[in-house]
Structure formats: C-alpha cells, structure tokens
Design an enzyme around this catalytic site. Structure first.
Site, PDB file in Angstrom:
ATOM      1  N   PRO A  25       0.824  -1.211   0.000  1.00  7.84           N
ATOM      2  CA  PRO A  25       0.000   0.000   0.000  1.00  7.84           C
ATOM      3  C   PRO A  25       0.859   1.262   0.000  1.00  7.84           C
ATOM      4  CG  PRO A  25      -0.072  -1.108   2.145  1.00  7.84           C
ATOM      5  CD  PRO A  25       0.657  -2.018   1.220  1.00  7.84           C
ATOM      6  N   MET A  26       0.479   2.221  -0.825  1.00  2.00           N
ATOM      7  CA  MET A  26       1.170   3.523  -0.827  1.00  2.00           C
ATOM      8  C   MET A  26       0.132   4.613  -1.027  1.00  2.00           C
ATOM      9  SD  MET A  26       4.730   3.060  -2.916  1.00  2.00           S
ATOM     10  CE  MET A  26       4.172   1.876  -4.143  1.00  2.00           C
ATOM     11  N   GLN A  79      -6.541  -1.338   2.983  1.00  5.77           N
ATOM     12  CA  GLN A  79      -5.793  -0.968   4.191  1.00  5.77           C
ATOM     13  C   GLN A  79      -6.507   0.137   4.945  1.00  5.77           C
ATOM     14  OE1 GLN A  79      -2.056   1.287   4.664  1.00  5.77           O
ATOM     15  NE2 GLN A  79      -1.196  -0.594   5.505  1.00  5.77           N
ATOM     16  N   CYS A 109       2.470   3.953   9.528  1.00  2.00           N
ATOM     17  CA  CYS A 109       2.538   5.317   8.979  1.00  2.00           C
ATOM     18  C   CYS A 109       3.226   6.261   9.973  1.00  2.00           C
ATOM     19  CB  CYS A 109       1.136   5.820   8.652  1.00  2.00           C
ATOM     20  SG  CYS A 109       1.199   7.463   7.914  1.00  2.00           S
ATOM     21  N   LYS A 148       0.276  -4.456   8.729  1.00  5.19           N
ATOM     22  CA  LYS A 148       1.554  -4.009   8.172  1.00  5.19           C
ATOM     23  C   LYS A 148       2.191  -3.079   9.190  1.00  5.19           C
ATOM     24  CE  LYS A 148       3.834  -2.064   4.192  1.00  5.19           C
ATOM     25  NZ  LYS A 148       4.109  -0.701   4.648  1.00  5.19           N
ATOM     26  N   GLY A 210      10.647  -3.157   2.279  1.00  6.96           N
ATOM     27  CA  GLY A 210      11.807  -2.319   2.582  1.00  6.96           C
ATOM     28  C   GLY A 210      12.961  -2.531   1.641  1.00  6.96           C
ATOM     29  N   ASP A 211      13.253  -1.479   0.852  1.00  7.08           N
ATOM     30  CA  ASP A 211      14.400  -1.467  -0.063  1.00  7.08           C
ATOM     31  C   ASP A 211      14.304  -2.522  -1.162  1.00  7.08           C
ATOM     32  OD1 ASP A 211      15.281   0.554   1.521  1.00  7.08           O
ATOM     33  OD2 ASP A 211      16.906  -0.568   2.471  1.00  7.08           O
ATOM     34  N   ARG A 234       8.342   1.375  -3.345  1.00  8.87           N
ATOM     35  CA  ARG A 234       8.940   2.376  -4.243  1.00  8.87           C
ATOM     36  C   ARG A 234       9.546   1.764  -5.499  1.00  8.87           C
ATOM     37  NH1 ARG A 234      12.303   5.472   0.247  1.00  8.87           N
ATOM     38  NH2 ARG A 234      12.398   3.310   0.978  1.00  8.87           N
TER      39      ARG A 234
HETATM   40  C1  LIG Z   1       4.640   7.475  -1.091  1.00  5.42           C
HETATM   41  C2  LIG Z   1       4.516   6.342  -0.110  1.00  5.42           C
HETATM   42  C3  LIG Z   1       3.305   6.103   0.505  1.00  5.42           C
HETATM   43  C4  LIG Z   1       3.158   5.058   1.410  1.00  5.42           C
HETATM   44  N1  LIG Z   1       1.949   4.825   1.973  1.00  5.42           N
HETATM   45  C5  LIG Z   1       1.784   3.739   2.780  1.00  5.42           C
HETATM   46  C6  LIG Z   1       0.498   3.430   3.285  1.00  5.42           C
HETATM   47  O1  LIG Z   1      -0.491   4.120   3.035  1.00  5.42           O
HETATM   48  N2  LIG Z   1       0.391   2.330   4.081  1.00  5.42           N
HETATM   49  C7  LIG Z   1       1.479   1.533   4.406  1.00  5.42           C
HETATM   50  O2  LIG Z   1       1.335   0.559   5.119  1.00  5.42           O
HETATM   51  N3  LIG Z   1       2.702   1.819   3.919  1.00  5.42           N
HETATM   52  C8  LIG Z   1       2.873   2.885   3.116  1.00  5.42           C
HETATM   53  N4  LIG Z   1       4.095   3.153   2.589  1.00  5.42           N
HETATM   54  C9  LIG Z   1       5.218   2.251   2.915  1.00  5.42           C
HETATM   55  C10 LIG Z   1       5.457   1.207   1.824  1.00  5.42           C
HETATM   56  O3  LIG Z   1       4.353   0.353   1.653  1.00  5.42           O
HETATM   57  C11 LIG Z   1       6.734   0.368   2.118  1.00  5.42           C
HETATM   58  O4  LIG Z   1       6.528  -0.377   3.285  1.00  5.42           O
HETATM   59  C12 LIG Z   1       7.969   1.240   2.290  1.00  5.42           C
HETATM   60  O5  LIG Z   1       8.049   2.207   1.263  1.00  5.42           O
HETATM   61  C13 LIG Z   1       9.242   0.414   2.313  1.00  5.42           C
HETATM   62  O6  LIG Z   1       9.435  -0.257   1.123  1.00  5.42           O
HETATM   63  P1  LIG Z   1      10.479   0.280  -0.009  1.00  5.42           P
HETATM   64  O7  LIG Z   1      11.745   0.710   0.725  1.00  5.42           O
HETATM   65  O8  LIG Z   1      10.687  -0.921  -0.903  1.00  5.42           O
HETATM   66  O9  LIG Z   1       9.817   1.430  -0.670  1.00  5.42           O
HETATM   67  C14 LIG Z   1       4.281   4.215   1.717  1.00  5.42           C
HETATM   68  C15 LIG Z   1       5.506   4.475   1.093  1.00  5.42           C
HETATM   69  C16 LIG Z   1       5.637   5.513   0.197  1.00  5.42           C
HETATM   70  C17 LIG Z   1       6.971   5.748  -0.450  1.00  5.42           C
END
Ligand SMILES: Cc1cc2nc3c(=O)[nH]c(=O)nc-3n(C[C@H](O)[C@H](O)[C@H](O)COP(=O)(O)O)c2cc1C
Length: 323
Positions: A25-26, A79, A109, A148, A210-211, A234
C-alpha cells in the site's frame, strides 16, 4: 463492482504460492489505475491506499471513488488506519461488505497527524491496544485481517518479535514488516535481520517490505529472511515491470511509452483531468534512464491533459508508432 458481493470471500494468506509478490500500500500512489498496471505485470495481491476508519464511517460518499476497484484486481486488500477497536471493527465490517478480499491494519505510517491521532506507527508503542484492535476486527469479519508494521517506534528498540507474537495471539492472519523505525521514516536502510527474527518468531505468514528496488533485491530478501511474500513499494514506481519474473530490466522504450499512455488513460477514466495532474508524478518516475529523459521529465511536470501528454511524447520522437 464493489457493493454487490454474492460469493463468500475465498482469499487466504496461507494459500498464496510461497514467494508471492504484492504491490504494497502507498498513499497517493496505489489507486485503481496503478494497481491495474501492476496487476497486469504479475502483482499477486494489491492494496488500496490507506483509508481512515473514521472517514469511512462518517463520510462514506468521500470514499466511493477512493475505494473503487475492478473485479479483475482481486485479490484486493483494503488498508485501514485507526486507533479505536470498536471503530476499526465497524470499518472492517464495511470493508467486507464492499467485497474486499482482506483488510490490512496500518501500524507503520510515520506521518505526524496520523501518529498524533494515536494511529499508524503510534500503535507500536501500545501492544495491548494494537492487539485489542486486531481481536475486534477478527471477530467482526470473515475475511483475513493482516497487519503491516514498522519494526519499532524509536530507533534501536528491540520490541518487534514480542509485538508480532502479541498480534498473532490476537488472531492476525498475516503480518508484513517494514524494518525501519518510525523515527527513521524512510532514511537509511531497512534492517532485514529484524524481518528474519519475526519470521522465526511467529507461525503466521510474514511478508517483507523495505528497499525492494529490483528483482535481485526481491530474490535476496526471500533468501535472507525466509518471508512468505514480498511487498514491493517504491521499486514499482515508474517500474511496474518489477513484477514480471521474466525480466531483469525495464522494457524497451516503445513498451514503456505504451504503458505510460495506458496508465494515463486509466487515470483520465477514473479521475478526469485531475487524474492527469496526479499522473505527473508517475511520469517523472517513468521518464528516467533514457536519452532526453531529464528534459522530458521537466516538461511532463506541466502536462494538464491527455492530448498534451501525447503531444509531448511525439515531440520527443517517442510515440510508439515512430520508435
Ligand atoms: C509514497 C509512499 C506512501 C506510502 N503509503 C503507505 C500506506 O499508506 N500504508 C502503508 O502501510 N505503507 C505505506 N508506505 C510504505 C510502503 O508500503 C513500504 O513499506 C515502504 O516504502 C518500504 O518499502 P520500499 O523501501 O521498498 O519502498 C508508503 C511508502 C511511500 C513511499
């Protein structure tokens, strides 16, 4: 469509193939248009953007478009964030009645206004309240309830396996772990050793986040932690092809532009011209790593209509027919 569920939900975290990859989720990113683009490339499960339990219950009309999904996006998990077990249970019932395959609780969050309302990552400081929320939601619905979570609230805190076990006891069907602290926000790197500790501490499926920048990272995370699934965030921005196991790189330009235009048409379809404004950020993520990308990105930040986007792509000689 959302409100016409007739069949009992069949989704279960335990029946997904090991090593499944989902679109994490993002907020502001994982709307229906982007979910569909990622689904087409192979995302096994998709999540909505984070919805507020209070908002869902008190202003349902504001959520109608936000929580729209297409049948073929399934399995799709909604979510939700909130800090009151009763309200969260009520929101879970609503989510189930809308036909979602699962409900996921946001315990990660780091945003000030969310944490200030005792929601999101602030629940990491109160395992008993977090567990009561899970219990109330599990009792309220038949669809799976997942959580999460980040690894901790403060840096250098070792609460994670204990916290994860408490959620498991409370009835959570699955967990996903983003091993950064709330204090860390998105800085530094994710500590996958914490993910491994949690995988070893509980008996329910654990997803790793994460990453996850590319397919190599996906494979490394699987091997180093033993997670059941990978939650890509991301790494999917501007690169939905990360879900395609047959690729190691982004596709040739012609295919990239075809997808950009498809994505823009979906944004236009669901959100009208505002969708094109929202599309600008996706354009800056898509337009990288090829000659002329920097200038194109700069101009893409100003497109206001689908026709302008097509015109821009043509001017750069990138129209799928001219490539
Ligand atoms: C722009 C953005 C919005 C996000 N929104 C949420 C969200 O609404 N709910 C959630 O559980 N995680 C959210 N995340 C976290 C991501 O789901 C993920 O756990 C986090 O970015 C780590 O993964 P990554 O390093 O591969 O990006 C968000 C991350 C980003 C970058």
């Amino acid at each position: 469509m959302n409100n016409e569920q007739t069949q009992p939900p069949k989704f279960s975290w335990t029946t997904l193939s090991p090593g499944y990859e989902c679109l994490s989720p993002m907020a502001g990113v994982t709307d229906s248009a982007f979910r569909q683009i990622c689904k087409r490339q192979g995302a096994a499960v998709v999540f909505t953007e984070m919805a507020s339990a209070n908002m869902m219950l008190n202003a349902p009309s504001r959520n109608a478009a936000f929580l729209h999904y297409e049948e073929w996006e399934r399995p799709i998990v909604c979510q939700v964030m909130g800090g009151d077990p009763k309200v969260m249970a009520e929101a879970a019932r609503l989510i189930e009645s809308m036909g979602f395959d699962g409900v996921d609780i946001n315990m990660g969050c780091p945003e000030k206004k969310i944490v200030g309302n005792a929601c999101g990552s602030s629940l990491l400081r109160d395992p008993e309240l977090a567990a009561r929320i899970v219990e109330a939601m599990v009792q309220a619905v038949k669809i799976p309830v997942s959580v999460k979570m980040r690894s901790s609230y403060y840096d250098n805190e070792i609460v994670q396996p204990h916290f994860a076990k408490r959620l498991e006891e409370a009835g959570a069907h699955a967990l996903a772990i983003h091993p950064r602290s709330k204090e860390q926000a998105y800085r530094g790197s994710a500590d996958w050793t914490i993910t491994r500790q949690i995988v070893e501490a509980v008996h329910i499926p654990v997803g790793g986040s994460g990453d996850i920048t590319d397919r190599a990272a996906i494979e490394r995370l699987k091997q180093e932690t033993g997670v059941q699934g990978i939650w890509v965030a991301r790494g999917a921005m501007g690169n939905p092809w990360i879900f395609d196991r047959s690729r190691t790189e982004r596709p040739p330009l012609e295919e990239l532009i075809t997808t950009v235009l498809e994505h823009a048409r979906l944004m236009l379809h669901y959100k009208g011209l505002h969708g094109i404004i929202e599309m600008r950020k996706h354009l800056t993520w898509y337009f990288s790593g090829f000659p002329g990308a920097v200038a194109l990105r700069d101009e893409a930040k100003r497109v206001s209509s689908y026709e302008e986007l097509v015109g821009l792509i043509e001017r750069y000689g990138l129209s799928p027919t001219s490539l």
